[in-house]
Each structure stands twice: as C-alpha cells, then as structure tokens.
Design a protein around this motif. Structure first.
Motif, PDB file in Angstrom:
ATOM      1  N   MET A   1     -59.830  17.662  34.214  1.00 17.27           N
ATOM      2  CA  MET A   1     -59.547  16.358  33.642  1.00 17.27           C
ATOM      3  C   MET A   1     -59.787  16.439  32.129  1.00 17.27           C
ATOM      4  SD  MET A   1     -60.819  12.712  35.166  1.00 17.27           S
ATOM      5  CE  MET A   1     -62.565  13.062  35.126  1.00 17.27           C
ATOM      6  N   ILE A   2     -58.804  15.939  31.370  1.00 17.74           N
ATOM      7  CA  ILE A   2     -58.892  15.949  29.910  1.00 17.74           C
ATOM      8  C   ILE A   2     -58.939  14.512  29.416  1.00 17.74           C
ATOM      9  CG2 ILE A   2     -57.752  16.587  27.745  1.00 17.74           C
ATOM     10  CD1 ILE A   2     -56.460  18.911  29.225  1.00 17.74           C
ATOM     11  N   GLY A   3     -59.873  14.235  28.521  1.00 17.22           N
ATOM     12  CA  GLY A   3     -59.981  12.914  27.928  1.00 17.22           C
ATOM     13  C   GLY A   3     -59.384  12.904  26.531  1.00 17.22           C
ATOM     14  N   PHE A   4     -58.746  11.800  26.197  1.00 13.03           N
ATOM     15  CA  PHE A   4     -58.181  11.616  24.860  1.00 13.03           C
ATOM     16  C   PHE A   4     -58.717  10.334  24.257  1.00 13.03           C
ATOM     17  CE2 PHE A   4     -54.761  14.059  26.922  1.00 13.03           C
ATOM     18  CZ  PHE A   4     -54.595  15.082  25.993  1.00 13.03           C
ATOM     19  N   ILE A   5     -58.940  10.370  22.957  1.00 12.76           N
ATOM     20  CA  ILE A   5     -59.297   9.174  22.207  1.00 12.76           C
ATOM     21  C   ILE A   5     -58.299   9.078  21.057  1.00 12.76           C
ATOM     22  CG2 ILE A   5     -61.090   7.995  20.879  1.00 12.76           C
ATOM     23  CD1 ILE A   5     -63.145   9.778  22.374  1.00 12.76           C
ATOM     24  N   PHE A   6     -57.623   7.930  20.968  1.00  9.99           N
ATOM     25  CA  PHE A   6     -56.584   7.730  19.960  1.00  9.99           C
ATOM     26  C   PHE A   6     -56.929   6.550  19.067  1.00  9.99           C
ATOM     27  CE2 PHE A   6     -54.325   9.485  23.695  1.00  9.99           C
ATOM     28  CZ  PHE A   6     -53.822  10.642  23.124  1.00  9.99           C
ATOM     29  N   GLU A   7     -56.399   6.569  17.840  1.00 12.95           N
ATOM     30  CA  GLU A   7     -56.602   5.462  16.907  1.00 12.95           C
ATOM     31  C   GLU A   7     -55.643   4.300  17.162  1.00 12.95           C
ATOM     32  OE1 GLU A   7     -55.379   6.093  12.827  1.00 12.95           O
ATOM     33  OE2 GLU A   7     -53.991   7.631  13.489  1.00 12.95           O
ATOM     34  N   CYS A   8     -54.641   4.507  18.007  1.00 13.53           N
ATOM     35  CA  CYS A   8     -53.616   3.487  18.238  1.00 13.53           C
ATOM     36  C   CYS A   8     -54.038   2.514  19.341  1.00 13.53           C
ATOM     37  CB  CYS A   8     -52.299   4.156  18.624  1.00 13.53           C
ATOM     38  SG  CYS A   8     -52.398   5.110  20.160  1.00 13.53           S
ATOM     39  N   GLY A   9     -53.166   1.546  19.615  1.00 19.11           N
ATOM     40  CA  GLY A   9     -53.380   0.617  20.721  1.00 19.11           C
ATOM     41  C   GLY A   9     -52.897   1.211  22.026  1.00 19.11           C
ATOM     42  N   PRO A  10     -53.050   0.507  23.144  1.00 14.79           N
ATOM     43  CA  PRO A  10     -52.694   1.033  24.463  1.00 14.79           C
ATOM     44  C   PRO A  10     -51.235   1.437  24.616  1.00 14.79           C
ATOM     45  CG  PRO A  10     -54.004  -0.969  24.671  1.00 14.79           C
ATOM     46  CD  PRO A  10     -53.686  -0.814  23.218  1.00 14.79           C
ATOM     47  N   GLN A  11     -50.328   0.824  23.851  1.00 12.48           N
ATOM     48  CA  GLN A  11     -48.907   1.180  23.927  1.00 12.48           C
ATOM     49  C   GLN A  11     -48.462   2.029  22.740  1.00 12.48           C
ATOM     50  OE1 GLN A  11     -47.310   0.604  26.732  1.00 12.48           O
ATOM     51  NE2 GLN A  11     -49.218  -0.348  27.404  1.00 12.48           N
ATOM     52  N   GLY A  12     -49.415   2.606  22.014  1.00 12.30           N
ATOM     53  CA  GLY A  12     -49.109   3.358  20.804  1.00 12.30           C
ATOM     54  C   GLY A  12     -48.348   4.646  21.051  1.00 12.30           C
ATOM     55  N   ALA A  13     -47.553   5.015  20.065  1.00 11.58           N
ATOM     56  CA  ALA A  13     -46.731   6.223  20.149  1.00 11.58           C
ATOM     57  C   ALA A  13     -47.586   7.477  20.303  1.00 11.58           C
ATOM     58  CB  ALA A  13     -45.847   6.340  18.911  1.00 11.58           C
ATOM     59  N   ASP A  14     -48.687   7.564  19.561  1.00 15.46           N
ATOM     60  CA  ASP A  14     -49.536   8.759  19.633  1.00 15.46           C
ATOM     61  C   ASP A  14     -50.007   9.002  21.065  1.00 15.46           C
ATOM     62  OD1 ASP A  14     -49.310   8.047  16.912  1.00 15.46           O
ATOM     63  OD2 ASP A  14     -51.191   9.030  16.428  1.00 15.46           O
ATOM     64  N   LYS A  15     -50.452   7.948  21.717  1.00 17.34           N
ATOM     65  CA  LYS A  15     -50.941   8.062  23.091  1.00 17.34           C
ATOM     66  C   LYS A  15     -49.841   8.582  24.014  1.00 17.34           C
ATOM     67  CE  LYS A  15     -52.774   5.130  26.844  1.00 17.34           C
ATOM     68  NZ  LYS A  15     -51.759   5.341  27.857  1.00 17.34           N
ATOM     69  N   HIS A  16     -48.677   7.962  23.962  1.00 15.64           N
ATOM     70  CA  HIS A  16     -47.600   8.341  24.880  1.00 15.64           C
ATOM     71  C   HIS A  16     -47.077   9.755  24.617  1.00 15.64           C
ATOM     72  CE1 HIS A  16     -47.564   4.554  26.913  1.00 15.64           C
ATOM     73  NE2 HIS A  16     -47.457   3.897  25.767  1.00 15.64           N
ATOM     74  N   VAL A  17     -46.927  10.104  23.351  1.00 15.93           N
ATOM     75  CA  VAL A  17     -46.424  11.440  23.006  1.00 15.93           C
ATOM     76  C   VAL A  17     -47.439  12.510  23.397  1.00 15.93           C
ATOM     77  CG1 VAL A  17     -45.842  12.972  21.076  1.00 15.93           C
ATOM     78  CG2 VAL A  17     -44.819  10.691  21.211  1.00 15.93           C
ATOM     79  N   CYS A  18     -48.698  12.309  23.059  1.00 15.31           N
ATOM     80  CA  CYS A  18     -49.722  13.321  23.376  1.00 15.31           C
ATOM     81  C   CYS A  18     -49.910  13.474  24.878  1.00 15.31           C
ATOM     82  CB  CYS A  18     -51.044  12.968  22.700  1.00 15.31           C
ATOM     83  SG  CYS A  18     -51.027  13.204  20.903  1.00 15.31           S
ATOM     84  N   GLU A  19     -49.903  12.366  25.608  1.00 15.96           N
ATOM     85  CA  GLU A  19     -50.035  12.461  27.065  1.00 15.96           C
ATOM     86  C   GLU A  19     -48.849  13.222  27.666  1.00 15.96           C
ATOM     87  OE1 GLU A  19     -52.591   8.416  28.100  1.00 15.96           O
ATOM     88  OE2 GLU A  19     -50.400   8.356  28.251  1.00 15.96           O
ATOM     89  N   TYR A  20     -47.650  12.936  27.183  1.00 16.64           N
ATOM     90  CA  TYR A  20     -46.478  13.641  27.715  1.00 16.64           C
ATOM     91  C   TYR A  20     -46.558  15.140  27.399  1.00 16.64           C
ATOM     92  CZ  TYR A  20     -41.820  15.329  28.582  1.00 16.64           C
ATOM     93  OH  TYR A  20     -40.760  16.080  29.044  1.00 16.64           O
ATOM     94  N   LEU A  21     -46.863  15.471  26.153  1.00 20.67           N
ATOM     95  CA  LEU A  21     -46.948  16.891  25.782  1.00 20.67           C
ATOM     96  C   LEU A  21     -48.050  17.595  26.572  1.00 20.67           C
ATOM     97  CD1 LEU A  21     -46.424  16.633  21.914  1.00 20.67           C
ATOM     98  CD2 LEU A  21     -44.839  17.618  23.589  1.00 20.67           C
ATOM     99  N   ALA A  22     -49.186  16.940  26.733  1.00 21.55           N
ATOM    100  CA  ALA A  22     -50.285  17.537  27.503  1.00 21.55           C
ATOM    101  C   ALA A  22     -49.859  17.780  28.944  1.00 21.55           C
ATOM    102  CB  ALA A  22     -51.519  16.648  27.450  1.00 21.55           C
ATOM    103  N   SER A  23     -49.106  16.838  29.520  1.00 25.31           N
ATOM    104  CA  SER A  23     -48.661  17.004  30.921  1.00 25.31           C
ATOM    105  C   SER A  23     -47.676  18.157  31.060  1.00 25.31           C
ATOM    106  CB  SER A  23     -48.029  15.704  31.438  1.00 25.31           C
ATOM    107  OG  SER A  23     -46.749  15.485  30.863  1.00 25.31           O
ATOM    108  N   GLN A  24     -46.937  18.453  29.996  1.00 27.34           N
ATOM    109  CA  GLN A  24     -45.998  19.571  30.033  1.00 27.34           C
ATOM    110  C   GLN A  24     -46.693  20.911  29.775  1.00 27.34           C
ATOM    111  OE1 GLN A  24     -42.561  18.978  30.898  1.00 27.34           O
ATOM    112  NE2 GLN A  24     -43.779  17.184  31.447  1.00 27.34           N
ATOM    113  N   LEU A  25     -47.693  20.878  28.904  1.00 28.12           N
ATOM    114  CA  LEU A  25     -48.412  22.103  28.546  1.00 28.12           C
ATOM    115  C   LEU A  25     -49.490  22.469  29.558  1.00 28.12           C
ATOM    116  CD1 LEU A  25     -48.746  21.295  24.747  1.00 28.12           C
ATOM    117  CD2 LEU A  25     -47.244  23.032  25.751  1.00 28.12           C
ATOM    118  N   ARG A  26     -50.034  21.467  30.253  1.00 29.43           N
ATOM    119  CA  ARG A  26     -51.052  21.686  31.287  1.00 29.43           C
ATOM    120  C   ARG A  26     -50.638  20.937  32.551  1.00 29.43           C
ATOM    121  NH1 ARG A  26     -56.619  22.350  30.006  1.00 29.43           N
ATOM    122  NH2 ARG A  26     -56.761  22.560  32.257  1.00 29.43           N
TER     123      ARG A  26
END
Length: 197
Positions: A1-26
C-alpha cells in the motif's frame, strides 16, 4: 500500500494523474491519497498526515507538490530547497526521520510531465479530421510556465480551453504509459523511483 499527500483538493489534477501513473507503474498496489488543498497547508501538515498513513499500513508515503502551483500561496519566488527543508524538519519533529516518506517536488508544475511525452498530447489533441503534432520538449522541467504552453497547444489544436482537473488525466490516459519519455522530466523520474525504491 502506497500513501500519497498532495497540495491539491480531492478532485485535483495532481492527485488523479499521480494515482493513474502509480497504478500503471505498480499494477495491483493499493493507493491511499490525502489532499491538503494548497501548498501552505501541505508544508504545515504533511508530517502528521504521513504518520497517519504509515500507521494505517502504508509501505511508503510520497509527499507530492508543485514548485509553482497554479494558485501560489505567497508572492515571493518559490524555493524547492527551502520547502524541502521545511518538510524534512517537520518529519524529524514528528519522529519520522529514516521512515519511508519521500518528497517529490514537481518542477515547475504538473504540466511539465505532459510536455515530457508529446506523443500523448498529440494523440489527445488530434481528431479524425485533423492531426496535431505537439512540439517535442527536451527539458520539460526547465519550461518556466508549462501550463501556459499546454494551454497554447489546446487552443491551437482544437480551440479548447485547457482545464487541468479535466484534461491532464485524460492526456495521461491516452495510449500506454511510456516511462522512458516521461523520464525527460527529472521530477517524474524521482516520482517513479520513489514508488518502489
């Protein structure tokens, strides 16, 4: 399990992009994200959130923020070294020194990663009637305002207004993830490395 902390809000681009990339890389790894709304709140509270995520069973925690967020908190020039030190001091104070908590400062902002793989931008912006070829950016982290460059491409190609929270993840999801191209951004390479180091 990997935890992320982002500066954006719950619908922020950083969150969605990083989660998608992480799911593809791991593939198959469980992801837990916490959002802090802005950089000031992230700098002040990320250490306690990281501690909570580790307590919940995360094998590692990545604190991800933009050097130049779309909505800056201060008028002074951002300094990655100062922000990094603020976070390191807070992690030490929280007793997390030596724990698997990693800092990933995206230079300059998330759109640097979009510029790193112009084939995805080109594919997303092309239509059946008109192909669009986004220029190659060899050093995307050196582009001072990558968001404005992506906005320009969207306007040129399709007359669209680029909205990061809508379009960034759609661009990243176009085609397969090509880590070799994305590694042109050193901050992406650090993100990739910290997912599994």
């Amino acid at each position: 399990m990997i935890g992320f902390i982002f500066e954006c809000g719950p619908q922020g681009a950083d969150k969605h992009v990083c989660e998608y990339l992480a799911s593809q890389l791991r593939p198959g790894v469980k992801l837990i994200s916490r959002t802090m709304d802005n950089k000031l709140k992230l700098l002040a509270g990320a250490a306690s959130v990281a501690k909570s995520l580790l307590d919940e069973g995360c094998e590692r925690v990545l604190i991800v923020w933009d050097l130049r967020p779309a909505w800056p908190d201060k008028k002074e020039k951002p300094c990655r070294a100062a922000e990094r030190q603020t976070l390191l001091d807070a992690l030490t104070k929280a007793g997390l020194q030596g724990q698997p908590v990693y800092l990933v400062c995206v230079e300059q902002e998330l759109e640097s990663w979009l510029l790193a793989d112009e084939t995805k931008l080109s594919a997303y912006l092309s239509t059946d009637s008109r192909a669009y070829s986004a220029p190659r950016t060899r050093r995307p982290d050196d582009v001072v305002n990558p968001k404005s460059r992506v906005m320009k491409y969207f306007k040129e190609a399709r007359g669209l207004r680029y909205e990061d929270y809508v379009h960034a993840v759609k661009v990243v999801k176009t085609g397969t993830v090509n880590p070799q191209r994305l590694r042109q951004s050193k901050s992406f390479a650090r993100f990739e490395d910290k997912l599994s180091c």
